[in-house]
Design an enzyme around this catalytic site. Sequence first.
Site, mmCIF file in Angstrom:
data_model
loop_
_atom_site.group_PDB
_atom_site.id
_atom_site.type_symbol
_atom_site.label_atom_id
_atom_site.label_comp_id
_atom_site.label_asym_id
_atom_site.label_seq_id
_atom_site.Cartn_x
_atom_site.Cartn_y
_atom_site.Cartn_z
ATOM 1 N N SER A 145 115.867 40.355 -17.397
ATOM 2 C CA SER A 145 115.284 39.989 -18.699
ATOM 3 C C SER A 145 113.773 40.127 -18.641
ATOM 4 O O SER A 145 113.138 39.727 -17.668
ATOM 5 C CB SER A 145 115.612 38.533 -19.033
ATOM 6 O OG SER A 145 116.992 38.359 -19.073
ATOM 7 N N HIS A 176 122.750 45.439 -25.647
ATOM 8 C CA HIS A 176 122.414 45.850 -24.285
ATOM 9 C C HIS A 176 122.858 47.289 -24.059
ATOM 10 O O HIS A 176 123.967 47.555 -23.614
ATOM 11 C CB HIS A 176 123.088 44.938 -23.255
ATOM 12 C CG HIS A 176 122.338 43.683 -23.013
ATOM 13 N ND1 HIS A 176 122.126 43.142 -21.762
ATOM 14 C CD2 HIS A 176 121.724 42.852 -23.863
ATOM 15 C CE1 HIS A 176 121.415 42.036 -21.867
ATOM 16 N NE2 HIS A 176 121.170 41.838 -23.137
ATOM 17 N N HIS A 234 127.329 41.060 -15.841
ATOM 18 C CA HIS A 234 127.381 39.780 -15.142
ATOM 19 C C HIS A 234 128.836 39.369 -14.915
ATOM 20 O O HIS A 234 129.713 39.739 -15.699
ATOM 21 C CB HIS A 234 126.672 38.700 -15.970
ATOM 22 C CG HIS A 234 125.229 39.000 -16.235
ATOM 23 N ND1 HIS A 234 124.820 39.804 -17.265
ATOM 24 C CD2 HIS A 234 124.104 38.605 -15.578
ATOM 25 C CE1 HIS A 234 123.502 39.899 -17.256
ATOM 26 N NE2 HIS A 234 123.035 39.182 -16.236
ATOM 27 N N TYR A 264 130.097 36.586 -15.489
ATOM 28 C CA TYR A 264 130.591 35.750 -16.601
ATOM 29 C C TYR A 264 131.123 36.573 -17.769
ATOM 30 O O TYR A 264 131.788 36.042 -18.649
ATOM 31 C CB TYR A 264 129.510 34.760 -17.086
ATOM 32 C CG TYR A 264 128.247 35.370 -17.653
ATOM 33 C CD1 TYR A 264 128.235 36.020 -18.875
ATOM 34 C CD2 TYR A 264 127.050 35.263 -16.956
ATOM 35 C CE1 TYR A 264 127.076 36.571 -19.392
ATOM 36 C CE2 TYR A 264 125.885 35.822 -17.459
ATOM 37 C CZ TYR A 264 125.907 36.468 -18.673
ATOM 38 O OH TYR A 264 124.762 37.022 -19.171
ATOM 39 N N GLU A 265 130.837 37.863 -17.774
ATOM 40 C CA GLU A 265 131.373 38.703 -18.850
ATOM 41 C C GLU A 265 132.851 39.007 -18.633
ATOM 42 O O GLU A 265 133.505 39.547 -19.522
ATOM 43 C CB GLU A 265 130.571 40.006 -18.946
ATOM 44 C CG GLU A 265 129.144 39.788 -19.405
ATOM 45 C CD GLU A 265 128.340 41.075 -19.435
ATOM 46 O OE1 GLU A 265 128.603 41.913 -20.297
ATOM 47 O OE2 GLU A 265 127.455 41.226 -18.571
ATOM 48 N N ALA A 319 115.665 36.803 -14.661
ATOM 49 C CA ALA A 319 115.061 35.585 -15.207
ATOM 50 C C ALA A 319 115.820 34.421 -14.577
ATOM 51 O O ALA A 319 117.036 34.516 -14.379
ATOM 52 C CB ALA A 319 115.211 35.554 -16.722
ATOM 53 N N MET A 344 122.112 33.683 -12.894
ATOM 54 C CA MET A 344 123.515 34.112 -12.988
ATOM 55 C C MET A 344 123.717 35.560 -12.529
ATOM 56 O O MET A 344 124.678 36.212 -12.954
ATOM 57 C CB MET A 344 124.004 33.947 -14.432
ATOM 58 C CG MET A 344 123.829 32.545 -14.987
ATOM 59 S SD MET A 344 124.261 32.465 -16.727
ATOM 60 C CE MET A 344 123.568 30.845 -17.181
ATOM 61 N N SER A 345 122.821 36.055 -11.689
ATOM 62 C CA SER A 345 122.940 37.463 -11.252
ATOM 63 C C SER A 345 122.367 37.598 -9.847
ATOM 64 O O SER A 345 122.203 36.618 -9.130
ATOM 65 C CB SER A 345 122.165 38.368 -12.221
ATOM 66 O OG SER A 345 120.782 38.100 -12.123
ATOM 67 N N ASN A 355 112.248 29.274 -17.567
ATOM 68 C CA ASN A 355 112.392 27.901 -18.107
ATOM 69 C C ASN A 355 112.520 26.961 -16.926
ATOM 70 O O ASN A 355 112.837 27.405 -15.820
ATOM 71 C CB ASN A 355 113.672 27.812 -18.959
ATOM 72 C CG ASN A 355 114.909 28.213 -18.159
ATOM 73 O OD1 ASN A 355 115.139 29.399 -17.920
ATOM 74 N ND2 ASN A 355 115.692 27.247 -17.733
ATOM 75 N N HIS A 389 119.025 30.310 -24.563
ATOM 76 C CA HIS A 389 118.794 31.695 -24.151
ATOM 77 C C HIS A 389 117.516 32.233 -24.805
ATOM 78 O O HIS A 389 116.807 33.056 -24.219
ATOM 79 C CB HIS A 389 120.002 32.565 -24.514
ATOM 80 C CG HIS A 389 119.854 33.979 -24.065
ATOM 81 N ND1 HIS A 389 119.741 34.331 -22.728
ATOM 82 C CD2 HIS A 389 119.762 35.144 -24.753
ATOM 83 C CE1 HIS A 389 119.586 35.640 -22.631
ATOM 84 N NE2 HIS A 389 119.595 36.157 -23.839
HETATM 85 N N1 HPA Z 1 120.040 28.582 -15.322
HETATM 86 C C1 HPA Z 1 120.808 29.653 -15.021
HETATM 87 N N2 HPA Z 1 120.442 30.896 -15.287
HETATM 88 C C2 HPA Z 1 119.251 31.075 -15.886
HETATM 89 C C3 HPA Z 1 118.410 30.003 -16.220
HETATM 90 C C4 HPA Z 1 118.834 28.688 -15.923
HETATM 91 O O1 HPA Z 1 118.140 27.685 -16.181
HETATM 92 N N3 HPA Z 1 117.306 30.545 -16.795
HETATM 93 C C5 HPA Z 1 117.488 31.894 -16.806
HETATM 94 N N4 HPA Z 1 118.659 32.216 -16.257
#
Ligand code: HPA
Length: 300
Positions: free
Chosen positions: A54, A85, A107, A109-110, A137, A235-236, A259, A271
């Site tokens: 990201s 995407h 990912h 999760y997809e 990210a 998550m990657s 974040n 997100h």
């Molecule tokens: N948690 C999991 N995956 C993320 C986060 C998070 O806070 N921020 C960006 N990807």
Amino acid sequence: MGICGIIIVYALQSKQSKRGGLRMNAIYEKLMNCLAQVRKKTDFVPEVALVLGSGLGGYARNMEVACEIPYSEIEGFPVSTVPGHDGRYIFGFVGGVPMVAMKGRVHYYEGYPISDVVLPVRLMGLLGAKKLILTNAAGGIDLSFEPGDLMAIRDHIVSFVPSPLVGPNIEELGTRFPDMSRVYDPALAALIEEAAAEEGIPLKEGVYLQTTGPQFETPAEIKAFRRLGANAVGMSTAVEAVAARHMGLRVCGISCISNMAAGILDQPLTHAEVQETADRVADRFERLVSALIVKLGNMD
Ligand code: HPA
């Protein structure tokens, strides 16, 4: 054996084809099939492979682009289910260094099997890349981090996600029990530091923990992950690093702390916040990555 047994055995065998007298693993066969399709479109041999997380979606503007291949044109290749995407490989040069960038990744999760999640990275290795830069990210777990920070990944915790190496080992790629004591190459990590210093970009470093997602973590999970030694969560990335190390690529990684992780600030995670922060620091992130690619291209 009854007729059902014969049908099952036949079906299992037909998942594996014979080449040169050796049975080919179905996952490897799919990989070779994707490789053949890419090779029909380009003979480009990258030195460096880059996975764009990201915020780095526009990275191609820093490249002298030689050729682009949309994932949708490679039969069997996993295509992201996330709307907007448009995944593609972008081949080209940064500072004269031949490289390939992955715009868009899938990912776990997809809903893809974990072997599909790592297929694009394996393919870049088979195309010739020797060094891999992973970016993402991530949520900051370390209380000294702030949204917008960039973190060189020093190590990872991936025990909460299925290993991409489960199943028959693909001997053509690597060994059954690969060493993971230095997933993120210390020499490459040192080059990230050098590049950041030269570009005047502050850099954090730490341990990245991968979850399956797609839900963000609970505050209790984040506290637990901090105790485990994680500095950031996402998550990657870590499964891709495992597959890359299995096949002998030299790996490095950079997280954009988009974040603070759950429970640190008194606000829900979204997100949109992840995307906003990643976009805000995109310029800095792109400069760091470009400086790093030049260094990777010039190392022995
Ligand atoms: N948690 C999991 N995956 C993320 C986060 C998070 O806070 N921020 C960006 N990807």
